[in-house]
Write a protein that holds these residues in place. Structure first.
Motif, PDB file in Angstrom:
ATOM      1  N   VAL A 183       1.869 -31.069  32.220  1.00  0.00           N
ATOM      2  CA  VAL A 183       2.408 -29.774  32.615  1.00  0.00           C
ATOM      3  C   VAL A 183       1.742 -28.682  31.772  1.00  0.00           C
ATOM      4  N   LYS A 184       1.337 -27.633  32.472  1.00  0.00           N
ATOM      5  CA  LYS A 184       0.690 -26.488  31.813  1.00  0.00           C
ATOM      6  C   LYS A 184       1.349 -25.212  32.298  1.00  0.00           C
ATOM      7  N   LYS A 185       1.721 -24.343  31.326  1.00  0.00           N
ATOM      8  CA  LYS A 185       2.397 -23.109  31.691  1.00  0.00           C
ATOM      9  C   LYS A 185       1.844 -21.967  30.839  1.00  0.00           C
ATOM     10  N   VAL A 186       1.245 -20.961  31.514  1.00  0.00           N
ATOM     11  CA  VAL A 186       0.761 -19.773  30.794  1.00  0.00           C
ATOM     12  C   VAL A 186       1.962 -18.886  30.527  1.00  0.00           C
ATOM     13  N   LEU A 187       2.243 -18.668  29.270  1.00  0.00           N
ATOM     14  CA  LEU A 187       3.401 -17.873  28.891  1.00  0.00           C
ATOM     15  C   LEU A 187       3.093 -16.376  28.886  1.00  0.00           C
ATOM     16  N   CYS A 188       1.858 -16.031  28.475  1.00  0.00           N
ATOM     17  CA  CYS A 188       1.486 -14.606  28.422  1.00  0.00           C
ATOM     18  C   CYS A 188      -0.023 -14.509  28.344  1.00  0.00           C
ATOM     19  N   GLN A 189      -0.608 -13.612  29.143  1.00  0.00           N
ATOM     20  CA  GLN A 189      -2.049 -13.416  29.109  1.00  0.00           C
ATOM     21  C   GLN A 189      -2.334 -11.904  29.094  1.00  0.00           C
ATOM     22  N   GLY A 190      -3.065 -11.474  28.027  1.00  0.00           N
ATOM     23  CA  GLY A 190      -3.380 -10.050  27.889  1.00  0.00           C
ATOM     24  C   GLY A 190      -4.314  -9.556  28.993  1.00  0.00           C
TER      25      GLY A 190
END
Length: 836
Positions: free
Chosen positions: A765-772
């Motif tokens: 499982v992969k989850k991007v939490l925040c990307q600038g």
């Protein structure tokens, strides 16, 4: 013979007392329960110190008032037809008869015998067969050659501890004592021919006459089980019957007087110098008539069982032949006849319910008795003898023969109502083979009138003369159980299996009380019965599953025994009839339940069960799949595992990490979490292997070099500063605050718009939490970009259904500089799913 005046003067001058071996205590007679006058209570024993001022001086005197025993004596040899009796009374006043003008002497050879005959004008009457050390003879002596004036001095020289006032019936008895003392002083082994008396019988209280009320012998106090006596005789019969050993096969010799046949006697009787219907010529304890003493002794030991008549004896079902030997009144005649009978018939058990207590020349009497008893024992017999009915400690000064012979099993009597030693029974204070060795029932059921066998009425009477044949009867049961046992082995079994203790405060010697059931069980080699009810053979368990252990064990008497449980793989598991183990190790187990009874006999039962170890699963959370990073940065290693047998992760001790650069191992460590040090992370391809409980997974990542003239940025997670542990009862996401910084040598502080936070969980499982907004994505650039900073924010993480009770998230922060190089840092967030 009337003593002369000069003789009286010689004996009474100075009132000095000569210690003659006064032997007047009876061994083993009958006393009535509750009848205090049947057998007089013995005086309290005391210890006297030779030479003490409290002692009366040693002295002898003639007292014609002493009653001479009026008993017939059997002829001995050609010269023994006119044998006469005398009497001696010791310091306690008890009279004892002895044969006048006769002594029993031991010589090493013919020359020694000739010298003795010459010295005392002797005539040889009879002899035992010679052995390697010498020969025992009965000699008629001329007592006129003895000088009574030397009696005291000679006796003190031979036996320094002698003291007290002795009386003799006439001058012949006095001179006989003087002759003996003179020989003892020179070391001659010489024994006076004392009268030996049968154990006493006194009419007791009738319990069930004319018919025994309680006809079932299994309920009798001295034959049953579970009562204070607990002899277990009846159950021993059952055990023998179950093993096919309750058959008539034992030969039992009784030496006594007064054999009167009746239906309780064995079918086969060999009369050895005995006659049917001839009463016992001697009286017993307290001068009580005992005309059918032998009959009572036989019934106490071997009365026929289950024939609707009389009583029952322990050996009744197994005695094939009774050897009935007529007793004699003097010691020589008795033991000479006994030895001949034993050699002729080879009995298995010999019963002696008679005795004599000796104080004069007792060391010689002990040696002589031991020698003669050994000859009887060497015929293969176990010898039992009653201890006596005087309530005395036989380990005191007098020597009680034959009971104190090392070759004789001396038997005392205990009360049936509480199994304590009867106050009429002699006892011991030393636990040695020459003391009272074991105790049997003092009171048993006998025929009310043996002279009238047709009356078929029973009554209870008491005495150690019944305890001895009872113990001999139990010995017969042991012999029937195992005919290969020697008499010494049977004796050992009776002692080893006996009940022990609680015989009374004054009995400090042997504490043994006969236990027929245990003795027979040991002779048979009966082992405990053991069974296992659970688990069942071929039953399967998983690792971590608790296992119930239930079973039962009983001994030869049906008594419950504790169980000890073991596994061939795991060792000791527990004790008790019901227990459990939390889990067993994987594999095939042979589980054993073992029990040991009071005899030391052990038995066991086994079951075979299989414990299945279900395969574990493992996964790598970090490093992320497809990771490529610049050299010189640490790499977080995070793995998860699950053991279905325990419904939890595999223990850390059973996990390991191995990191290879190419084919070279550069790092190894155990546990679910580790960190590959930055110094180890140099350019090259890497393979990470995580092993957990047999499960193995791998992941690869690439490390590249920093381009020449450039430096990579540095990423630092400031919140959470370390592993964050959360818990929840729900599956909904939890808010988590994150913050971080980034610096670069060329760019300085890297703005949050160039940060990316990604969480990696179990199962890929992969989850991007925040990307600038300024993170290069490699895709087309929008015309309008809204600035977005990820320097700090609140994200959401939830428990994963694929995980165990704890979900582990590996959160990575990537910081991008203006040239596109990336610096990384990582932390962990653990969420425990609680049971509502």
């Amino acid at each position: 013979m009337t003593p002369t005046r000069s003789t009286r003067r010689l004996c009474t001058a100075g009132r000095r007392v000569l210690t003659t071996a006064v032997v007047a205590a009876l061994v083993g007679g009958l006393v009535a329960p509750g009848a205090a006058d049947a057998v007089p209570t013995a005086p309290a024993s005391r210890t006297e110190v030779p030479g003490s001022t409290n002692e009366e001086p040693l002295a002898f005197e003639i007292d014609p008032r002493l009653p001479v025993p009026r008993l017939p004596l059997d002829p001995v040899g050609r010269l023994g037809t006119n044998r006469e009796l005398g009497v001696v009374a010791g310091p306690d006043g008890s009279p004892a008869g002895l044969v006048l003008d006769e002594v029993m002497v031991r010589t090493a050879d013919q020359a020694g015998l000739d010298a003795f005959l010459t010295r005392w004008g002797g005539q040889l009457l009879d002899s035992f067969p010679a052995d390697a050390q010498g020969q025992d003879h009965l000699v008629r002596v001329d007592v006129d050659r003895a000088d009574p004036a030397n009696l005291v001095a000679d006796l003190r020289a031979a036996e320094p501890g002698q003291s007290g006032r002795y009386r003799v019936g006439d001058e012949r008895a006095l001179r006989l004592l003087a002759l003996a003392a003179a020989e003892w002083r020179t070391g001659t082994e010489l024994v006076l021919d004392w009268l030996v008396e049968p154990a006493g019988i006194a009419d007791g209280k009738v319990f069930e006459a004319p018919n025994i009320i309680n006809k079932n012998v299994f309920d009798w106090s001295y034959l049953g089980s579970g009562n204070p006596m607990d002899t277990g005789v009846a159950k021993a019969w059952q055990l023998l019957q179950a093993k096919g050993k309750l058959t008539r096969q034992v030969k039992y010799l009784v030496m006594d007087g007064g054999f009167q046949n009746n239906p309780d006697f064995p079918a086969k009787v060999t009369l050895y110098t005995a006659e049917w219907g001839k009463p016992n010529p001697s009286n017993c304890t307290n001068d009580t008539p005992c005309p059918w003493h032998a009959t009572d002794v036989v019934l106490a030991g071997m009365a026929t069982v289950d024939n609707g008549y009389g009583t029952a004896g322990p050996a009744g079902p197994v005695v094939d032949e009774l050897v009935a030997v007529r007793n004699g009144n003097d010691y020589w005649t008795k033991l000479r006849r006994l030895e001949k009978a034993a050699e002729a018939t080879r009995p298995d058990v010999v019963n002696l319910s008679f005795g004599r207590d000796v104080t004069l020349g007792k060391d010689h009497a002990r040696t002589w008795t031991d020698r003669r008893m050994k000859h009887v024992r060497d015929t293969g017999a176990l010898i039992v003898s009653s201890s006596g009915n005087n309530g005395k400690n036989i380990d005191g000064n007098p020597l009680y023969v034959p009971c104190e012979s090392v070759h004789v099993m001396c038997v005392g009597g205990v009360n049936t109502w509480d199994a304590t030693v009867s106050d009429k029974s002699n006892y011991g204070t030393s636990d040695v083979a020459t003391s009272v060795e074991i105790y049997g029932p003092m009171c048993v059921q006998l025929l009310r009138d043996p002279a009238q066998p047709g009356a078929n009425e029973a009554e209870a009477r008491c005495g150690t003369s019944f305890a001895a044949p009872f113990v001999g009867g139990v010995a017969a049961l042991v012999m029937a159980a195992n005919p290969n046992l020697t008499s010494a082995q049977v004796r050992d079994i009776l002692n080893e299996t006996a009940h022990v203790g609680e015989l009374g405060w004054h009995v400090t010697g042997s504490q043994r009380r006969i236990n027929a059931l245990a003795a027979v069980a040991k002779a048979l080699g009966v082992k405990p019965s053991v069974s296992i009810s659970t688990p069942h053979t071929k039953q399967q368990f998983t690792v971590g599953q608790s296992v119930d252990l239930w079973g039962t064990a009983t001994d030869f008497g049906g008594k419950d025994l504790p169980l000890t449980w073991t596994s061939n793989l795991d060792g000791p598991l527990g004790t008790g009839s019901m227990t459990f183990v939390p889990s067993l190790s994987a594999g095939t187990h042979v589980i054993t339940a073992k029990a040991t009874d009071s005899l030391g006999q052990t038995a066991s039962a086994t079951v075979t069960v299989t414990v299945v170890d279900s395969p574990a699963t493992a996964a790598i959370i970090s490093p992320p799949a497809g990771l490529s990073l610049v050299a010189g940065q640490p790499v977080s290693l995070v793995g998860t595992s699950s053991d279905p047998d325990t419904s939890g992760p595999v223990p850390d001790a059973q996990t390991s990490w191995t990191v290879r650069r190419g084919n070279e191992v550069v790092f190894q460590k155990s546990g679910h979490q580790a960190v590959l040090p930055a110094g180890t992370v140099v350019p090259g391809p890497y393979t990470v292997t995580f092993a957990a409980g047999g499960a193995v997974v791998q992941r690869v990542f690439l490390v590249t070099a920093v381009p020449a003239g450039q430096t990579r940025p540095t990423a630092t997670i400031t919140k959470p500063a370390s592993t964050l542990k959360l818990s929840t009862v729900h599956a909904a996401p939890l808010p988590v605050a994150f913050a971080g910084t980034g610096t670069d040598a060329q760019d300085g502080t890297v703005a949050g718009t160039r940060y990316r936070w990604t969480a990696y969980g179990d199962g890929g499982v992969k989850k991007v939490l925040c990307q600038g907004s300024a993170v290069p994505t490699g895709g087309p650039v929008d015309d309008i970009v809204l600035p977005k900073s990820c320097a700090s924010f609140t994200g959401e993480l939830a428990p994963l259904a694929s995980a165990t009770t704890v979900t582990t998230w590996s959160v990575w922060l990537e910081v991008f500089d203006s040239s596109g190089l990336v610096g990384v840092d990582s932390t962990l967030v653990e969420i425990e799913r609680l049971t509502p």
